[in-house]
Write a protein that holds these residues in place. Structure first.
Motif, mmCIF file in Angstrom:
data_model
loop_
_atom_site.group_PDB
_atom_site.id
_atom_site.type_symbol
_atom_site.label_atom_id
_atom_site.label_comp_id
_atom_site.label_asym_id
_atom_site.label_seq_id
_atom_site.Cartn_x
_atom_site.Cartn_y
_atom_site.Cartn_z
ATOM 1 N N ALA A 200 0.831 -1.208 0.000
ATOM 2 C CA ALA A 200 0.000 0.000 0.000
ATOM 3 C C ALA A 200 0.868 1.261 0.000
ATOM 4 O O ALA A 200 0.578 2.229 -0.705
ATOM 5 C CB ALA A 200 -0.924 -0.006 1.218
ATOM 6 N N GLY A 203 2.371 1.730 -3.313
ATOM 7 C CA GLY A 203 1.283 2.130 -4.200
ATOM 8 C C GLY A 203 0.973 3.609 -4.039
ATOM 9 O O GLY A 203 0.764 4.326 -5.016
ATOM 10 N N ARG A 205 3.048 5.892 -3.118
ATOM 11 C CA ARG A 205 4.125 6.687 -3.707
ATOM 12 C C ARG A 205 3.921 6.848 -5.211
ATOM 13 O O ARG A 205 4.111 7.928 -5.766
ATOM 14 C CB ARG A 205 5.483 6.014 -3.458
ATOM 15 N N ASN A 207 1.055 6.325 -7.073
ATOM 16 C CA ASN A 207 -0.199 6.877 -7.585
ATOM 17 C C ASN A 207 -1.234 6.879 -6.472
ATOM 18 O O ASN A 207 -1.921 5.886 -6.253
ATOM 19 C CB ASN A 207 -0.668 6.006 -8.761
ATOM 20 N N GLN A 209 -3.976 8.560 -6.262
ATOM 21 C CA GLN A 209 -5.340 8.547 -6.796
ATOM 22 C C GLN A 209 -5.817 7.101 -6.972
ATOM 23 O O GLN A 209 -6.940 6.745 -6.623
ATOM 24 C CB GLN A 209 -5.340 9.260 -8.144
ATOM 25 N N ARG A 210 -4.918 6.260 -7.498
ATOM 26 C CA ARG A 210 -5.258 4.862 -7.718
ATOM 27 C C ARG A 210 -5.535 4.173 -6.388
ATOM 28 O O ARG A 210 -6.500 3.423 -6.229
ATOM 29 C CB ARG A 210 -4.127 4.179 -8.490
ATOM 30 N N LEU A 211 -4.688 4.436 -5.409
ATOM 31 C CA LEU A 211 -4.851 3.797 -4.106
ATOM 32 C C LEU A 211 -6.195 4.182 -3.489
ATOM 33 O O LEU A 211 -6.929 3.340 -2.975
ATOM 34 C CB LEU A 211 -3.702 4.209 -3.184
ATOM 35 N N ALA A 212 -6.526 5.477 -3.552
ATOM 36 C CA ALA A 212 -7.789 5.937 -2.977
ATOM 37 C C ALA A 212 -8.966 5.304 -3.713
ATOM 38 O O ALA A 212 -9.961 4.912 -3.098
ATOM 39 C CB ALA A 212 -7.882 7.460 -3.053
ATOM 40 N N GLY A 215 -10.004 2.102 -2.511
ATOM 41 C CA GLY A 215 -10.534 2.108 -1.151
ATOM 42 C C GLY A 215 -9.494 2.034 -0.051
ATOM 43 O O GLY A 215 -9.797 1.636 1.073
ATOM 44 N N ILE A 216 -8.243 2.389 -0.367
ATOM 45 C CA ILE A 216 -7.226 2.462 0.685
ATOM 46 C C ILE A 216 -6.808 3.925 0.810
ATOM 47 O O ILE A 216 -6.396 4.536 -0.172
ATOM 48 C CB ILE A 216 -5.999 1.584 0.348
ATOM 49 N N GLY A 217 -6.947 4.482 1.995
ATOM 50 C CA GLY A 217 -6.656 5.902 2.195
ATOM 51 C C GLY A 217 -5.159 6.155 2.244
ATOM 52 O O GLY A 217 -4.485 5.674 3.143
ATOM 53 N N PRO A 218 -4.605 6.909 1.283
ATOM 54 C CA PRO A 218 -3.149 7.133 1.258
ATOM 55 C C PRO A 218 -2.628 7.877 2.492
ATOM 56 O O PRO A 218 -1.531 7.611 2.951
ATOM 57 C CB PRO A 218 -2.926 7.979 0.003
ATOM 58 N N ARG A 220 -3.485 7.860 5.741
ATOM 59 C CA ARG A 220 -3.217 7.026 6.930
ATOM 60 C C ARG A 220 -2.006 6.133 6.715
ATOM 61 O O ARG A 220 -1.222 5.890 7.629
ATOM 62 C CB ARG A 220 -4.439 6.170 7.255
ATOM 63 N N VAL A 221 -1.896 5.621 5.486
ATOM 64 C CA VAL A 221 -0.756 4.755 5.176
ATOM 65 C C VAL A 221 0.548 5.540 5.315
ATOM 66 O O VAL A 221 1.509 5.096 5.947
ATOM 67 C CB VAL A 221 -0.907 4.171 3.753
ATOM 68 N N VAL B 75 -12.286 7.411 -0.753
ATOM 69 C CA VAL B 75 -11.854 6.140 -0.172
ATOM 70 C C VAL B 75 -13.057 5.394 0.399
ATOM 71 O O VAL B 75 -13.259 4.211 0.137
ATOM 72 C CB VAL B 75 -10.803 6.390 0.934
ATOM 73 N N ALA B 78 -15.332 4.045 -2.311
ATOM 74 C CA ALA B 78 -14.780 2.842 -2.930
ATOM 75 C C ALA B 78 -14.998 1.645 -2.016
ATOM 76 O O ALA B 78 -15.379 0.554 -2.458
ATOM 77 C CB ALA B 78 -13.293 3.034 -3.213
ATOM 78 N N ARG B 79 -14.803 1.852 -0.737
ATOM 79 C CA ARG B 79 -14.997 0.757 0.216
ATOM 80 C C ARG B 79 -16.454 0.334 0.284
ATOM 81 O O ARG B 79 -16.763 -0.817 0.583
ATOM 82 C CB ARG B 79 -14.506 1.161 1.609
ATOM 83 N N SER B 90 -4.930 5.119 -14.874
ATOM 84 C CA SER B 90 -4.272 5.578 -13.665
ATOM 85 C C SER B 90 -3.830 4.352 -12.887
ATOM 86 O O SER B 90 -4.623 3.721 -12.194
ATOM 87 C CB SER B 90 -5.253 6.427 -12.852
ATOM 88 N N PHE B 95 4.629 -1.101 -10.406
ATOM 89 C CA PHE B 95 4.109 -2.398 -9.987
ATOM 90 C C PHE B 95 3.829 -3.265 -11.202
ATOM 91 O O PHE B 95 3.537 -2.770 -12.292
ATOM 92 C CB PHE B 95 2.811 -2.218 -9.208
ATOM 93 N N LEU B 103 -3.603 -4.739 -4.925
ATOM 94 C CA LEU B 103 -3.986 -3.606 -4.081
ATOM 95 C C LEU B 103 -5.498 -3.552 -3.900
ATOM 96 O O LEU B 103 -5.995 -3.299 -2.799
ATOM 97 C CB LEU B 103 -3.515 -2.289 -4.702
ATOM 98 N N GLN B 106 -6.559 -6.394 -1.703
ATOM 99 C CA GLN B 106 -6.169 -6.111 -0.320
ATOM 100 C C GLN B 106 -7.128 -5.132 0.346
ATOM 101 O O GLN B 106 -7.419 -5.246 1.535
ATOM 102 C CB GLN B 106 -4.756 -5.536 -0.313
ATOM 103 N N SER B 107 -7.620 -4.183 -0.439
ATOM 104 C CA SER B 107 -8.555 -3.213 0.118
ATOM 105 C C SER B 107 -9.775 -3.922 0.707
ATOM 106 O O SER B 107 -10.226 -3.590 1.800
ATOM 107 C CB SER B 107 -8.986 -2.239 -0.977
ATOM 108 N N PHE B 113 -2.696 -2.605 7.393
ATOM 109 C CA PHE B 113 -1.801 -2.238 8.483
ATOM 110 C C PHE B 113 -1.140 -3.467 9.105
ATOM 111 O O PHE B 113 -0.813 -3.492 10.275
ATOM 112 C CB PHE B 113 -2.530 -1.359 9.497
#
Lengths: 326, 250
Positions: A200, A203, A205, A207, A209-212, A215-218, A220-221, B75, B78-79, B90, B95, B103, B106-107, B113
């Motif tokens: 994560a 990820g 680092r 992009n 936008q892609r991570l968000a 559904g993973i909040g950049p 907090r990571v 976020v 999406a969840r 994008s 990767f 990814l 994993q979400s 964490f």
């Protein structure tokens, strides 16, 4: 075994050989020098987590290095002077036990990283660099102007803090202790790099936008990575205070932030052993060219320029070849 | 009639003097493909960003799966099960294709964490990710770095990532863009079956694809929905012919 693993093995073997070389040349200063390398490498391993894996160019890691150092220095000075740290609501005394000092240094650094990160990670790029620098400078000037712990003159630790079953004043023992911690930190760093969190973070680092959007909040990571990074650098600071038996505001200065960054960039950003190679090269350069010319940093500058222009993977990247992996 | 999966009411967005989105009402029902068409600059991508929560709306509400998600960020949306693809791919460029999809897995699976376990060889992540890649026709490219993929393959990877999220609705922003006739045809066939899994809000310029796929079509012009209906209705609508198909009056 690929080439990077081979290089890493050589670095480990080099550190392991230090006590033997020192006794062969009958020069204990070599051990002290190597201990400096190990501790700086540890600080770099901390920064590499944020800078290498997370792309967070922190120009304020001296804050954590210095806070870790001051945590060690303050606790020890209270214990050695028999002055309690606090008398109310109950008495808290200082300590000279490294096993107590280290966790405290890490908690203090973690808290500072949490506050600094929570504010600075709302920005990115050059603003992030400047805000982390600003926070570190604030702590630096605070340390200078606070007379209770030496202010500008710094704070001496008369006797090196203690570790159970070990004479820490013996250079080789202290060196091995620092090596053991560096090994643990490297192990942790490599595990983290390959973990879900590492995925994560890298990820984020590449992009965010892609991570968000999955559904993973950049934020907090990144904040978590920044806190872990600060903790490791803070632990290095505590060890550095014990190595020199002296803490001063210079540990908090922006030059120190820059040096930690140089270790990482010189060795190879995002490479597991990058900070080890970088710190080793830095210290060796300082002590081989330094005595010949006070302008040794000119050489360092050229080297750094060469790395940034022609070898983004740093020394490890040049020797190992190939791109870094995810 | 069952409640729509996605219901947008009165959504508006203004950038200075430009009204990008003007009191838009739109819904997406279970099992359908709802195409959103309109000339360039009509505000289609802005609308998708508003629905996905990437830009804040000035007014209006978005209900998704029976819940008001208007106040949630991208976020959280999406969840909640809203998967979107981007008009311009994008991806995480360093990767591999597989890691990009992992990814997304994993979400849903959690453990972001978790600091110690090895993620890269964890079948709980790799297997669903491989499955999504296979469905999108990218199984053979799984180990390839995303930046080395061809344009069309990157479009497919966007789809694979969305699939791996197991969403309740898809927001696809021009998935066919630059795919070439062969790729568009394959993707059209694939999306045709996908609507059973989750409804699709499809922004698309490729009219062949829109007419082949859409159950309903909404036409967006200058941020306003000027018509919504079945394909034949839209084709016959004089306002649409004038505004969008650029036809002169009779």
């Amino acid at each position: 075994m690929n080439r990077e693993t081979a290089i890493n093995t050589v670095l480990v073997a080099g550190l392991a050989a230090v006590p033997l070389i020192a006794s062969a040349f009958d020069d204990p200063f070599i051990v002290t020098l190597a201990t400096r390398i190990v501790i700086f490498a540890l600080a770099g391993v901390g920064l590499n987590l944020a800078l290498g894996y997370g792309g967070l160019v922190s120009f304020g890691h001296a804050a954590f290095f210095g806070l870790g150092g001051y945590a060690a220095g303050i606790l020890a000075s209270h214990a050695l002077n028999y002055e309690p740290l606090a008398t109310w609501p109950f008495e808290i005394s200082g300590t000279t036990q490294m096993l107590v000092i280290w966790p405290i240094a890490m908690v203090v650094s973690a808290f500072a990283a949490l506050v600094i990160g929570a504010l600075s990670l709302r920005t990115s790029g050059v603003y992030f660099i400047m805000i982390t620098l600003a926070f570190a400078q604030m702590i630096f000037f605070f340390a200078i102007s606070w007379p209770a712990y030496g202010g500008e003159d710094g704070l001496s630790i008369y006797v090196r803090n203690q570790f159970p079953g070990m004479n820490t004043l013996d250079p080789t023992s202290f060196f091995l202790l620092a090596c053991a911690i560096l090994a643990l930190a490297l192990l942790f760093s490599s595990r983290l790099s390959a973990s879900r969190f590492g995925l994560a973070l890298k990820g984020a680092r590449q992009n965010d936008q892609r991570l968000a959007s999955v559904g993973i909040g950049p934020f907090r990571v990144r904040l978590t990575a920044f806190v872990i990074s600060g903790m490791i650098t803070g632990l290095a600071g505590a060890l550095f205070a014990d190595l020199n038996r002296f803490v001063s505001p210079s540990m908090l200065s922006w030059q120190t932030s820059g040096e930690i960054m140089v270790f990482v960039i010189l060795g190879g950003v995002g490479r597991l052993f990058g900070p080890v190679a970088g710190a080793a090269l830095f210290i060796i350069l300082e002590h081989s060219v330094g005595p010949i010319s006070e302008h040794w940093q000119f050489l360092l500058g050229i080297l750094l320029l060469a790395v940034v222009l022609f070898a983004r993977g740093g020394v490890i990247g040049v020797l190992a070849g190939g791109a870094r992996h995810g | 009639m069952a409640e729509p999966v996605l219901a947008i009411e009165g959504l508006s967005k203004r950038f200075g003097a430009v009204i990008a989105c003007d009191d838009v009402n739109l819904d997406l029902r279970e099992g359908e493909i709802h195409a959103l068409i309109g000339p360039n600059g009509a505000g289609k991508s802005t609308l998708i960003k508003q629905i996905a929560g990437e830009i804040a709306s000035d007014a209006g509400t978005v209900h998704f799966a029976g819940v008001d998600i208007s106040a949630l960020d991208a976020v959280a949306r999406a969840r909640a099960g809203l998967a979107r693809t981007f008009q311009v791919s994008s991806l995480a460029p360093e990767f591999s294709a597989l890691q990009n999809v992992m990814l997304a897995v994993q979400s849903g699976a959690g453990g972001t964490f978790r600091f110690l376990g090895r993620a890269l060889s964890d079948p709980a992540l790799t297997e669903p990710a491989m499955a999504a890649l296979s469905r999108a026709g990218l199984a053979e490219r799984a180990r390839m770095t995303a930046s080395d993929l061809s344009h069309g393959e990157r479009r497919q990877l966007e789809i694979a990532i969305a699939l791996a999220m197991r969403p309740k609705a898809f927001l696809l922003d021009e998935p066919m863009a630059g795919m070439g006739p062969e790729g568009s045809k394959t993707l059209t066939g694939f999306l045709d079956g996908l609507r059973e899994e989750a409804p699709i809000l499809l922004v698309e310029h490729d009219m062949d694809a829109v007419f082949a796929l859409a159950d309903r079509v909404s036409v967006l012009v200058y941020g306003k929905v000027i018509a919504t209906g079945g394909i034949d209705e839209i084709r016959a609508d004089p306002q649409v012919r004038e505004a969008y198909l650029g036809e002169e009056g009779p």
